[in-house]
Design an enzyme around this catalytic site. Structure first.
Site, PDB file in Angstrom:
ATOM      1  N   SER A  84     -10.420  83.035   5.377  1.00 12.46           N
ATOM      2  CA  SER A  84     -11.720  83.400   4.797  1.00 12.46           C
ATOM      3  C   SER A  84     -11.819  84.897   4.573  1.00 12.46           C
ATOM      4  CB  SER A  84     -12.816  82.960   5.769  1.00 12.46           C
ATOM      5  OG  SER A  84     -14.015  83.599   5.468  1.00 12.46           O
ATOM      6  N   TYR A 109     -16.929  82.911  13.770  1.00 10.99           N
ATOM      7  CA  TYR A 109     -16.274  82.198  12.666  1.00 10.99           C
ATOM      8  C   TYR A 109     -15.101  83.034  12.137  1.00 10.99           C
ATOM      9  CZ  TYR A 109     -15.427  80.573   7.911  1.00 10.99           C
ATOM     10  OH  TYR A 109     -14.822  80.141   6.753  1.00 10.99           O
TER      11      TYR A 109
HETATM   12  N1  LIG Z   1     -17.243  77.658   1.229  1.00 11.23           N
HETATM   13  C1  LIG Z   1     -16.868  78.915   1.378  1.00 11.23           C
HETATM   14  O1  LIG Z   1     -17.497  79.845   0.850  1.00 11.23           O
HETATM   15  C2  LIG Z   1     -15.648  79.267   2.179  1.00 11.23           C
HETATM   16  C3  LIG Z   1     -15.252  80.626   2.216  1.00 11.23           C
HETATM   17  C4  LIG Z   1     -14.141  80.976   2.951  1.00 11.23           C
HETATM   18  C5  LIG Z   1     -13.405  80.014   3.603  1.00 11.23           C
HETATM   19  N2  LIG Z   1     -13.811  78.715   3.568  1.00 11.23           N
HETATM   20  C6  LIG Z   1     -12.991  77.736   4.290  1.00 11.23           C
HETATM   21  O2  LIG Z   1     -12.658  76.690   3.389  1.00 11.23           O
HETATM   22  C7  LIG Z   1     -12.570  75.451   4.088  1.00 11.23           C
HETATM   23  C8  LIG Z   1     -13.477  74.439   3.442  1.00 11.23           C
HETATM   24  O3  LIG Z   1     -14.810  74.927   3.535  1.00 11.23           O
HETATM   25  P1  LIG Z   1     -16.053  74.199   2.883  1.00 11.23           P
HETATM   26  O4  LIG Z   1     -17.007  75.248   2.472  1.00 11.23           O
HETATM   27  O5  LIG Z   1     -15.571  73.175   1.896  1.00 11.23           O
HETATM   28  O6  LIG Z   1     -16.665  73.501   4.160  1.00 11.23           O
HETATM   29  P2  LIG Z   1     -17.195  72.016   4.358  1.00 11.23           P
HETATM   30  O7  LIG Z   1     -17.999  72.038   5.626  1.00 11.23           O
HETATM   31  O8  LIG Z   1     -17.849  71.509   3.113  1.00 11.23           O
HETATM   32  O9  LIG Z   1     -15.862  71.216   4.550  1.00 11.23           O
HETATM   33  C9  LIG Z   1     -15.147  71.253   5.752  1.00 11.23           C
HETATM   34  C10 LIG Z   1     -14.727  69.841   6.105  1.00 11.23           C
HETATM   35  O10 LIG Z   1     -14.030  69.900   7.343  1.00 11.23           O
HETATM   36  C11 LIG Z   1     -14.398  68.771   8.103  1.00 11.23           C
HETATM   37  N3  LIG Z   1     -14.218  69.074   9.532  1.00 11.23           N
HETATM   38  C12 LIG Z   1     -14.785  70.058  10.253  1.00 11.23           C
HETATM   39  N4  LIG Z   1     -14.392  69.978  11.549  1.00 11.23           N
HETATM   40  C13 LIG Z   1     -13.563  68.898  11.628  1.00 11.23           C
HETATM   41  C14 LIG Z   1     -12.842  68.294  12.681  1.00 11.23           C
HETATM   42  N5  LIG Z   1     -12.911  68.776  13.929  1.00 11.23           N
HETATM   43  N6  LIG Z   1     -12.090  67.211  12.415  1.00 11.23           N
HETATM   44  C15 LIG Z   1     -12.020  66.707  11.149  1.00 11.23           C
HETATM   45  N7  LIG Z   1     -12.682  67.242  10.099  1.00 11.23           N
HETATM   46  C16 LIG Z   1     -13.444  68.319  10.343  1.00 11.23           C
HETATM   47  C17 LIG Z   1     -15.868  68.559   7.769  1.00 11.23           C
HETATM   48  O11 LIG Z   1     -16.237  67.224   8.057  1.00 11.23           O
HETATM   49  C18 LIG Z   1     -15.901  68.872   6.291  1.00 11.23           C
HETATM   50  O12 LIG Z   1     -15.634  67.719   5.519  1.00 11.23           O
HETATM   51  C19 LIG Z   1     -12.912  75.767   5.535  1.00 11.23           C
HETATM   52  O13 LIG Z   1     -11.732  75.979   6.245  1.00 11.23           O
HETATM   53  C20 LIG Z   1     -13.717  77.049   5.439  1.00 11.23           C
HETATM   54  O14 LIG Z   1     -13.659  77.797   6.641  1.00 11.23           O
HETATM   55  C21 LIG Z   1     -14.900  78.320   2.856  1.00 11.23           C
END
Ligand SMILES: NC(=O)c1ccc[n+]([C@@H]2O[C@H](COP(=O)([O-])OP(=O)(O)OC[C@H]3O[C@@H](n4cnc5c(N)ncnc54)[C@H](O)[C@@H]3O)[C@@H](O)[C@H]2O)c1
Length: 296
Positions: A84, A109
């Protein structure tokens, strides 16, 4: 507990389980023996890490450790994982480059994401597992996370409530449309870091990091007026809606950073790809989806 929900048509299988459960992760690798692993699951979000820090330790540290262990036990050609932009913390030098120091996270985080990078590096070096970490910059789009600002703002504006603009609007974010992230991942999946042996006869860690961001940071107030405009144009808000009457300027929140701005030259150099969808286009697609999804 591993629960296979859908084996699909042979090219897709959905398994519902908790990454923090070693047996679940091991069972999936044992059953499917993946060549390439794209690990996106995590407890995401800065604010919730203040409310419920343990969820971050369980999913992002223990869960990611289980993925690494499984990649060691069932050798893979490439592990791609989500990091991230939050690892850059309050860095003032912009744009943020992968070679910048990232030793000062300002949220748990961010600390878990930086830890993932370090853990993956150690496994790449020790077990010669090709690993690529991707630092995503504020991803938005249809079916996005309702806890993110653009989504929460839209919910509130639809209800006629005022939205809080943090740091009195003096924040900049590099907003990246979800399709650009997906395309970036697809490019990276096909190009694992090359395995090599060092002078000490041990593997040189096959490990790389890339930013995936739009490289066009937007001021928060500009962003909100663009969002308001497209929500009106797409019929989510009424034609006479005034966004200015629904804005409340408030101080900075703990865990927040004043600016994010991606240097994507490494991604461009190695994969010939850079995100290209403008904020206006991306927000319009989000507004269009929102209208249909919530039947407005
Ligand atoms: N959305 C953003 O702006 C952003 C920015 C930087 C990094 N990220 C990273 O990208 C990835 C996806 O993010 P997102 O925004 O789509 O989040 P999101 O919450 O929509 O998706 C994350 C998914 O991970 C699953 N999950 C979480 N903990 C779990 C566990 N213990 N076991 C199984 N499944 C689990 C959740 O059920 C969810 O479906 C993440 O790693 C997040 O840290 C996102």
């Amino acid at each position: 507990m591993l629960r296979e929900v859908d084996r699909g048509t042979g090219c897709f299988a959905f398994v519902k389980g908790d990454l923090a459960d070693e047996g679940v992760v091991d069972g999936i690798f044992n059953q499917f023996h993946p060549n390439v692993v794209v690990s996106l699951a995590a407890q995401a979000g800065v604010r919730y890490s203040i409310e419920n820090p343990r969820a971050y330790v369980d999913s992002n540290l223990i869960g990611f450790f289980n993925i690494l262990e499984a990649c060691r036990r069932y050798p893979v050609e490439h592990l791609v994982f989500a990091s991230s932009s939050s690892v850059y913390g309050g860095n003032e030098k912009v744009p943020f480059s992968e070679s910048d120091r990232v030793d000062s996270p300002v949220s748990l985080y961010a600390a878990t994401k930086k830890s993932n990078e370090l853990m993956a590096h150690a496994y790449a070096k020790l077990y010669d597992i090709p690993c690529t970490g991707l630092r995503f910059f504020t991803v938005y789009g249809p079916l996005g996370r309702p806890d993110m600002a653009y989504f929460g703002f839209t919910d509130k504006l639809v209800r006629g409530e005022a939205i809080k603009i943090f740091n009195y609007g003096d924040c900049k974010r590099d907003f990246t449309y979800v399709d650009d992230i997906v395309e970036g991942i697809m490019h990276v999946m096909t190009g694992p870091p090359i395995r090599a042996t060092g002078k000490d006869s041990l593997p040189v860690a096959p490990y790389r990091l890339y930013n995936i961001g739009n490289s066009r940071p937007e001021n928060l107030t500009e962003f909100v007026s663009t969002l308001g405009r497209v929500l009106v144009q797409e019929g989510v808000l009424p034609a006479d809606f005034s966004i200015e009457d629904h804005m409340e300027l408030v101080p900075m929140q703990p865990g927040d950073v004043p600016v994010t701005f991606a240097d994507t030259s490494a991604l461009e150099r190695d994969f010939g790809f850079r995100p290209s969808i403008s904020l206006e286009d991306g927000l319009r697609r989000f507004a269009h989806w929102y209208k249909g999804y919530y039947k407005i």
